[in-house]
Design a protein around this motif. Structure first.
Motif, mmCIF file in Angstrom:
data_model
loop_
_atom_site.group_PDB
_atom_site.id
_atom_site.type_symbol
_atom_site.label_atom_id
_atom_site.label_comp_id
_atom_site.label_asym_id
_atom_site.label_seq_id
_atom_site.Cartn_x
_atom_site.Cartn_y
_atom_site.Cartn_z
ATOM 1 N N THR A 1 0.841 -1.193 0.000
ATOM 2 C CA THR A 1 0.000 0.000 0.000
ATOM 3 C C THR A 1 0.875 1.242 0.000
ATOM 4 O O THR A 1 2.047 1.202 0.400
ATOM 5 C CB THR A 1 -0.926 0.034 1.230
ATOM 6 O OG1 THR A 1 -0.122 -0.017 2.414
ATOM 7 C CG2 THR A 1 -1.888 -1.137 1.211
ATOM 8 N N LEU A 2 0.300 2.308 -0.430
ATOM 9 C CA LEU A 2 1.007 3.584 -0.486
ATOM 10 C C LEU A 2 0.213 4.590 0.327
ATOM 11 O O LEU A 2 -0.971 4.807 0.067
ATOM 12 C CB LEU A 2 1.129 4.041 -1.942
ATOM 13 C CG LEU A 2 1.890 5.322 -2.190
ATOM 14 C CD1 LEU A 2 3.354 5.151 -1.794
ATOM 15 C CD2 LEU A 2 1.801 5.701 -3.657
ATOM 16 N N TRP A 48 -0.751 8.346 1.593
ATOM 17 C CA TRP A 48 -0.757 9.667 0.997
ATOM 18 C C TRP A 48 0.454 10.447 1.493
ATOM 19 O O TRP A 48 0.749 10.451 2.677
ATOM 20 C CB TRP A 48 -2.042 10.393 1.369
ATOM 21 C CG TRP A 48 -2.178 11.689 0.652
ATOM 22 C CD1 TRP A 48 -1.924 12.924 1.155
ATOM 23 C CD2 TRP A 48 -2.579 11.879 -0.699
ATOM 24 N NE1 TRP A 48 -2.147 13.871 0.209
ATOM 25 C CE2 TRP A 48 -2.548 13.255 -0.949
ATOM 26 C CE3 TRP A 48 -2.950 11.017 -1.721
ATOM 27 C CZ2 TRP A 48 -2.883 13.797 -2.177
ATOM 28 C CZ3 TRP A 48 -3.287 11.565 -2.943
ATOM 29 C CH2 TRP A 48 -3.250 12.924 -3.159
ATOM 30 N N THR A 103 8.599 5.621 -4.740
ATOM 31 C CA THR A 103 8.408 5.719 -6.184
ATOM 32 C C THR A 103 7.507 4.562 -6.630
ATOM 33 O O THR A 103 7.356 3.567 -5.897
ATOM 34 C CB THR A 103 9.748 5.615 -6.930
ATOM 35 O OG1 THR A 103 10.278 4.292 -6.749
ATOM 36 C CG2 THR A 103 10.744 6.656 -6.448
ATOM 37 N N PRO A 104 6.917 4.654 -7.816
ATOM 38 C CA PRO A 104 6.124 3.528 -8.311
ATOM 39 C C PRO A 104 6.934 2.225 -8.349
ATOM 40 O O PRO A 104 6.418 1.161 -7.995
ATOM 41 C CB PRO A 104 5.708 3.973 -9.715
ATOM 42 C CG PRO A 104 5.660 5.462 -9.624
ATOM 43 C CD PRO A 104 6.811 5.814 -8.711
ATOM 44 N N ASN A 105 8.191 2.287 -8.754
ATOM 45 C CA ASN A 105 9.019 1.074 -8.798
ATOM 46 C C ASN A 105 9.244 0.497 -7.412
ATOM 47 O O ASN A 105 9.274 -0.733 -7.239
ATOM 48 C CB ASN A 105 10.356 1.360 -9.469
ATOM 49 C CG ASN A 105 10.232 1.452 -10.974
ATOM 50 O OD1 ASN A 105 9.257 0.998 -11.556
ATOM 51 N ND2 ASN A 105 11.217 2.061 -11.604
ATOM 52 N N GLU A 106 9.417 1.338 -6.391
ATOM 53 C CA GLU A 106 9.593 0.843 -5.020
ATOM 54 C C GLU A 106 8.322 0.171 -4.520
ATOM 55 O O GLU A 106 8.383 -0.850 -3.839
ATOM 56 C CB GLU A 106 9.993 1.993 -4.089
ATOM 57 C CG GLU A 106 11.393 2.504 -4.331
ATOM 58 C CD GLU A 106 11.696 3.781 -3.576
ATOM 59 O OE1 GLU A 106 12.859 3.935 -3.156
ATOM 60 O OE2 GLU A 106 10.792 4.636 -3.417
ATOM 61 N N LEU A 107 7.173 0.731 -4.864
ATOM 62 C CA LEU A 107 5.902 0.127 -4.468
ATOM 63 C C LEU A 107 5.741 -1.250 -5.113
ATOM 64 O O LEU A 107 5.377 -2.220 -4.442
ATOM 65 C CB LEU A 107 4.738 1.041 -4.867
ATOM 66 C CG LEU A 107 3.356 0.558 -4.461
ATOM 67 C CD1 LEU A 107 3.223 0.499 -2.945
ATOM 68 C CD2 LEU A 107 2.294 1.464 -5.064
ATOM 69 N N ILE A 108 6.051 -1.346 -6.385
ATOM 70 C CA ILE A 108 5.976 -2.635 -7.088
ATOM 71 C C ILE A 108 6.962 -3.622 -6.476
ATOM 72 O O ILE A 108 6.636 -4.799 -6.285
ATOM 73 C CB ILE A 108 6.223 -2.442 -8.596
ATOM 74 C CG1 ILE A 108 5.049 -1.674 -9.209
ATOM 75 C CG2 ILE A 108 6.438 -3.774 -9.300
ATOM 76 C CD1 ILE A 108 5.297 -1.172 -10.607
ATOM 77 N N GLU A 109 8.157 -3.169 -6.146
ATOM 78 C CA GLU A 109 9.161 -4.041 -5.529
ATOM 79 C C GLU A 109 8.660 -4.595 -4.197
ATOM 80 O O GLU A 109 8.836 -5.777 -3.904
ATOM 81 C CB GLU A 109 10.455 -3.269 -5.304
ATOM 82 C CG GLU A 109 11.545 -4.095 -4.649
ATOM 83 C CD GLU A 109 12.811 -3.297 -4.386
ATOM 84 O OE1 GLU A 109 13.541 -3.681 -3.454
ATOM 85 O OE2 GLU A 109 13.060 -2.297 -5.089
#
Length: 61
Positions: A23-24, A26, A31-37
């Motif tokens: 989850t991210l 607010w 970064t988007p890549n860190e969230l995917i990782e």
């Protein structure tokens, strides 16, 4: 999702699903890549522990 049967080319196949979730919050600096990782890491943690599991990603920070 528990075991589900799927028809394919006149055969019944068993499908099992493991998942990883991140989850991210607010205002997070991820970064988007860190969230995917983090979601990917959680997926592989679930796979290491067995079948049909889900795991959450590590907390930001």
């Amino acid at each position: 999702m528990r075991e589900q049967s799927v028809a394919w080319e006149d055969r019944q196949l068993a499908v099992l699903v493991s998942g990883g979730v991140a989850t991210l919050l607010w205002g997070s600096a991820l970064t988007p890549n860190e969230l995917i990782e983090r979601a990917d890491d959680a997926l592989y943690a679930a796979k290491r522990r067995g079948r049909v599991l889900s795991r959450k990603g590590r907390a930001p920070g």
